[in-house]
Structure formats: structure tokens, C-alpha cells
Design an enzyme around this catalytic site. Sequence first.
Site, PDB file in Angstrom:
ATOM      1  N   ARG A 115     -10.885 -10.955   1.690  1.00 56.02           N
ATOM      2  CA  ARG A 115     -11.815 -11.931   1.098  1.00 56.02           C
ATOM      3  C   ARG A 115     -11.209 -13.332   1.100  1.00 56.02           C
ATOM      4  O   ARG A 115     -11.921 -14.321   1.164  1.00 56.02           O
ATOM      5  CB  ARG A 115     -12.208 -11.462  -0.311  1.00 56.02           C
ATOM      6  CG  ARG A 115     -11.069 -11.411  -1.283  1.00 56.02           C
ATOM      7  CD  ARG A 115     -11.385 -10.581  -2.522  1.00 56.02           C
ATOM      8  NE  ARG A 115     -11.306  -9.146  -2.252  1.00 56.02           N
ATOM      9  CZ  ARG A 115     -11.579  -8.194  -3.139  1.00 56.02           C
ATOM     10  NH1 ARG A 115     -11.968  -8.517  -4.355  1.00 56.02           N
ATOM     11  NH2 ARG A 115     -11.485  -6.924  -2.816  1.00 56.02           N
ATOM     12  N   LYS A 171       0.841  -1.197   0.000  1.00 56.68           N
ATOM     13  CA  LYS A 171       0.000   0.000   0.000  1.00 56.68           C
ATOM     14  C   LYS A 171       0.880   1.253   0.000  1.00 56.68           C
ATOM     15  O   LYS A 171       2.003   1.206   0.493  1.00 56.68           O
ATOM     16  CB  LYS A 171      -0.831   0.029   1.291  1.00 56.68           C
ATOM     17  CG  LYS A 171      -2.008  -0.898   1.313  1.00 56.68           C
ATOM     18  CD  LYS A 171      -2.782  -0.717   2.617  1.00 56.68           C
ATOM     19  CE  LYS A 171      -3.973  -1.656   2.692  1.00 56.68           C
ATOM     20  NZ  LYS A 171      -4.989  -1.436   1.666  1.00 56.68           N
TER      21      LYS A 171
HETATM   22  N1  BES Z   1      -8.240  -3.427   4.319  1.00 52.46           N
HETATM   23  C1  BES Z   1      -8.358  -3.002   2.991  1.00 52.46           C
HETATM   24  C2  BES Z   1      -9.599  -2.148   2.740  1.00 52.46           C
HETATM   25  C3  BES Z   1      -9.662  -0.831   3.470  1.00 52.46           C
HETATM   26  C4  BES Z   1      -9.218   0.314   2.860  1.00 52.46           C
HETATM   27  C5  BES Z   1     -10.226  -0.748   4.716  1.00 52.46           C
HETATM   28  C6  BES Z   1      -9.315   1.519   3.527  1.00 52.46           C
HETATM   29  C7  BES Z   1     -10.324   0.458   5.382  1.00 52.46           C
HETATM   30  C8  BES Z   1      -9.869   1.590   4.783  1.00 52.46           C
HETATM   31  C9  BES Z   1      -8.432  -4.203   2.036  1.00 52.46           C
HETATM   32  O1  BES Z   1      -7.713  -5.314   2.422  1.00 52.46           O
HETATM   33  C10 BES Z   1      -7.886  -3.752   0.721  1.00 52.46           C
HETATM   34  O2  BES Z   1      -6.736  -3.418   0.684  1.00 52.46           O
HETATM   35  N2  BES Z   1      -8.713  -3.759  -0.310  1.00 52.46           N
HETATM   36  C11 BES Z   1      -8.338  -3.323  -1.605  1.00 52.46           C
HETATM   37  C12 BES Z   1      -8.733  -4.382  -2.584  1.00 52.46           C
HETATM   38  C13 BES Z   1      -8.266  -4.103  -3.971  1.00 52.46           C
HETATM   39  C14 BES Z   1      -6.788  -4.364  -4.076  1.00 52.46           C
HETATM   40  C15 BES Z   1      -9.013  -4.994  -4.932  1.00 52.46           C
HETATM   41  C16 BES Z   1      -9.081  -2.028  -1.895  1.00 52.46           C
HETATM   42  O3  BES Z   1     -10.285  -1.987  -1.688  1.00 52.46           O
HETATM   43  O4  BES Z   1      -8.435  -1.061  -2.275  1.00 52.46           O
HETATM   44 ZN    ZN Z   2      -5.669  -5.251   1.832  1.00 48.91          ZN
END
Ligand code: BES
Ligand code: ZN
Length: 503
Positions: free
Chosen positions: A355, A281
Site C-alpha cells: 500500500r 515474515k
Molecule cells: N504481499 C503480502 C500479502 C500476501 C500474503 C500476498 C500472502 C500473497 C500471499 C503483503 O505485503 C503483506 O505482507 N500484507 C500483510 C499486511 C499486514 C502486515 C497488515 C498481510 O496481509 O498479512
Molecule cells: Zn508485505
Amino acid sequence: MEIKTKKGKIEQEKAEVVVLRHFEGKNISEEDDIKKIDQILGGMISDIIKDNEFTGVLNQSIMLHVKGKMPAKRVLLVGLGKKEEFNSDRLRQAMGRACSHIRELGIKSLSTSVSETDRKNYSVEDAAQVMVEGGLLGLYRFDKYKSDKDSDKKEIKEWTFVESSEKKIGSVRRGIDRGTILAEGTNFARDLGNHPSNVVTPERLVGIAKEMAKEVGIKCKILDRARMERLGMGALLGVAKGSMEPPMFIILEYNGMKKKDAPVVLAGKSITFDSGGISLKPSDKMEQMKDDMSGGAVVLGAMKIAAQLKLPVNLVGLLPATENMPGGNAIKPGDVLKTMSGKTIEVINTDAEGRMILSDALCYADDYKPAAVIDIATLTTACVIALGNGVIGAMGNDDRLIAMLKKAGDITGEKLWELPLVEEYNEQIKSDIADVKNVGGRAGGSITAALFLSKFADNYPWVHLDIAGTSWNEKKKPYIPKGATGIGVRLLVRFLSDYCKGN
Ligand code: BES
Ligand code: ZN
Ligand code: ZN
């Protein structure tokens, strides 16, 4: 804080501060407590309202010194907003605001009564519960890592509910007790989200779950890496590969009914830190990802409360817990993982880890032959974009469950909104080499994430709650301080208590 009940009249109470509620634009002659006290104060409150110094707009609060005119030293007026728009959440908010105001001034006790003003098609007991929830949730603070603790300086020690009718005191007491249990369970979940990830590791989460289970008398079992391997939980194990911390699968069981009755399973995403893994990230706000286990925290909080309230329901809590880290051994984009169900996942993005760990939990849930399964997870940024920071996303295969959850949320002040599980979007998560791939592109990101989960939840009524936008709060609200919100805890408890009543 100690919350007491006392028989008596609020206007005769010798208190540090008496809190009174007022509707915007309403004549105080229609508001019981405030009317009596205004008379005692020689019209002081009506004058302030007339001069527009206090209008009663929602969550406005103003402190008056009244010593000498009545036994109490001060009166705090709080606005409830327009009477036509009133609901129990506004009362919760107003009491959250009132208690914060009182504590900021360094005052150590307050008195209230449950007046007619506070009630709108709900009982005295419910009103007392909501008032206590608002106060205790609003006073929450997290200062465990500060040497100079806020709690050493300003703290409210006592809250007295004054009630003139002997008959009603029992109801007020029951409302206070229920409100305290609900707020404390929510604050317990908030603590878990606020603790840094170097403290709340999967192992530590196990310790906390065991301690909680012992405290409220429920069962707690742990699956370690070896057990997960035997069960074939390749998705959870895959996500855990980049981390030095061993993954844990936490199972909680509460029986409020006969053993043979099918349970409701609650599964909570418990990523104790989400760095994104190899699909790292950006660093901006990455620290917030210590809260990526808040789904699990909500499940712990809700189970704790359900056991304390002795809800007549069988419950199972499942927490797949691990860090998501990059490392020499971490899973990589393109890798294929075999889940407990036997289905295979092509990992396109290692940051879509929630997921994947949930897929094994949803498969594990199958063994219980559950009456319903609800998973709760900080799953997608797309949910934040779609619904913002005030609404939970809900998707699932059972309209009745979603409708019940929505109704529960309307009552607890935890709004949720259904997004459609569009059948055709399944195309987006088709993999060329495996059964499914873990991302489906930017379009409809929350929906494709839920469609992914649905492939592992096809044997039972199921709802997925996406709390990515709502589990963390950036700006203080009347009863939600900055940081972890604990959203979902009271919602699930309310849902469960409606569920056991069959409505
Ligand atoms: N934990 C994150 C989602 C999240 C983002 C929660 C901001 C709270 C605040 C999750 O694991 C994630 O990184 N999701 C990605 C998925 C994508 C790579 C398909 C997302 O939603 O950006
Ligand atoms: Zn994630
Ligand atoms: Zn995540």
C-alpha cells in the site's frame, strides 16, 4: 505451437487425434460433430456413454483408438458438464484439460472444429478464441531452470481447426489469433511471477519492460532513485531502503486514441521479493513472495496485449518496483514517511509495504488527469481469508467501473467480488503522529488496506483489485498450472475493450 485453419470436415480429417466435446446427460443425437463420428464408428461413443465409462462430467477426458474406421487415429472425448450450466469458461477448461491429456501421451498434433456444442450466445470467433486460450494456458509450463527440460520431450507442435464452411474460416482465424495473443500475454506475466527474485530484480524488470515495449511499439520511461527523490516519492524510497537492489519506477504509455484523450491508468504492485522487512515474515512459504510483483506483471501483460490488439484507448502502466528487505538501513516500525502527495505515513508494520509503494504510484497517476485508475496488487492475507484462492477482491470509489470489471471477469473466468469501503473503518488507520498509519488491525484487513489507498486516489474514478489469494496456484487446474496464474491479465484486457466500446 502452430495453430492452423483448414477447410474440410472434421470426420474426414486425417489427424493424430480429434477432440470432441460432450454435455453430461445429453443425447449425442443433439451434438453435431459427435453424432456424425459416432455413426462412422458404429455407435462406439454411444456405447461408452451408455456403459457410463464416459459421462461428460466437466473436464473428464477419455482417449479412444479408432484407426481404420475413420481417417483419424484417435478421438478424445472431453466433458463439458451439464448443458444448463455451460458457459465459455467451461469450454476454456475442457480444452485446457484436452490439450494436457494429449501432451501427456506424447501426441504431437490435434484437430478440432468449432461446433454448435461450443456456442452459447457467442460467436464462432469467440468460441475459437476461448478454445485456444484454454489450450495454450493449460499447456503452459515453466522449466527454464531445469537441465532436463520437459519441453524437450513432449510437445504439441500443431493444432488444426477444421471448418466446413468457407464463410466461417475468417472468423475462426480471427478467434485463434486473438486467443493466441491473450494466452501468450498471460503466460508472459506468469513467467515473471515464476522467475526467482534473484533473477527478476527491479532492474531486470526494467529490462523486460523495455524489451516488451519495443516489441509492441509502446513507450517506456524509467524513474531512477534520483528522480524519485526529486519527485518526493518517500514511500517507495522508504520501502526500498532495506534492499541492496536499486528501486525502479517503470512507466509505460500506449496511445490507441488521440493524445489528448484522458487515459486509463493501470498501476501494479511490483515487490520483487517481500521478506516483510524488519517485521520479518515467518519462513513457511516465504519463497512464494517472489510473486509479490505479480500486480506489475499483470500490468505488463495487459499493456502488451492491448497494444497487439490495437485497442482504441489511451493507456498508462505504472510499476513501482523494489524489494522489501530487512537491512541496517531498512525502515523500522514507528518510522514516518512522506509520500509524493505530501501526506505522511506512520509505518506500524514494514510488511504492509504494498500500500505504501502504491500510494506514490496513485499520486503519480494524478498527473495524467486519468479517466480511470485501476490498481492491482497481492496486497493482503485478509483477502485470502475472505474470498479464498478463486476470487479477486475489488474495492473502489466508482460503482460503474466495479460493475464493468465484474462483468468482464464473469466472461474471462476471473471471478471478482466487491468488498465495501466502510467509511467508519477509517478510524482503524488513524495515526497519532502522522496523516495515516499503514495497518488497521486484523479486522477487515483488506478493507482498511483499500481505505489507505483511497486517500491517494481521491481525484479520479478508481478501483483496487486485491489478487493476494489468486495470483499463485497450489494445485493444478484445467488451464491454470501450479505457480503464477497471470490472473488479471485477460480480465483487464476484456474490461478495456468493453470500456472503449462504452459499455
Ligand atoms: N504481499 C503480502 C500479502 C500476501 C500474503 C500476498 C500472502 C500473497 C500471499 C503483503 O505485503 C503483506 O505482507 N500484507 C500483510 C499486511 C499486514 C502486515 C497488515 C498481510 O496481509 O498479512
Ligand atoms: Zn508485505
Ligand atoms: Zn507484499
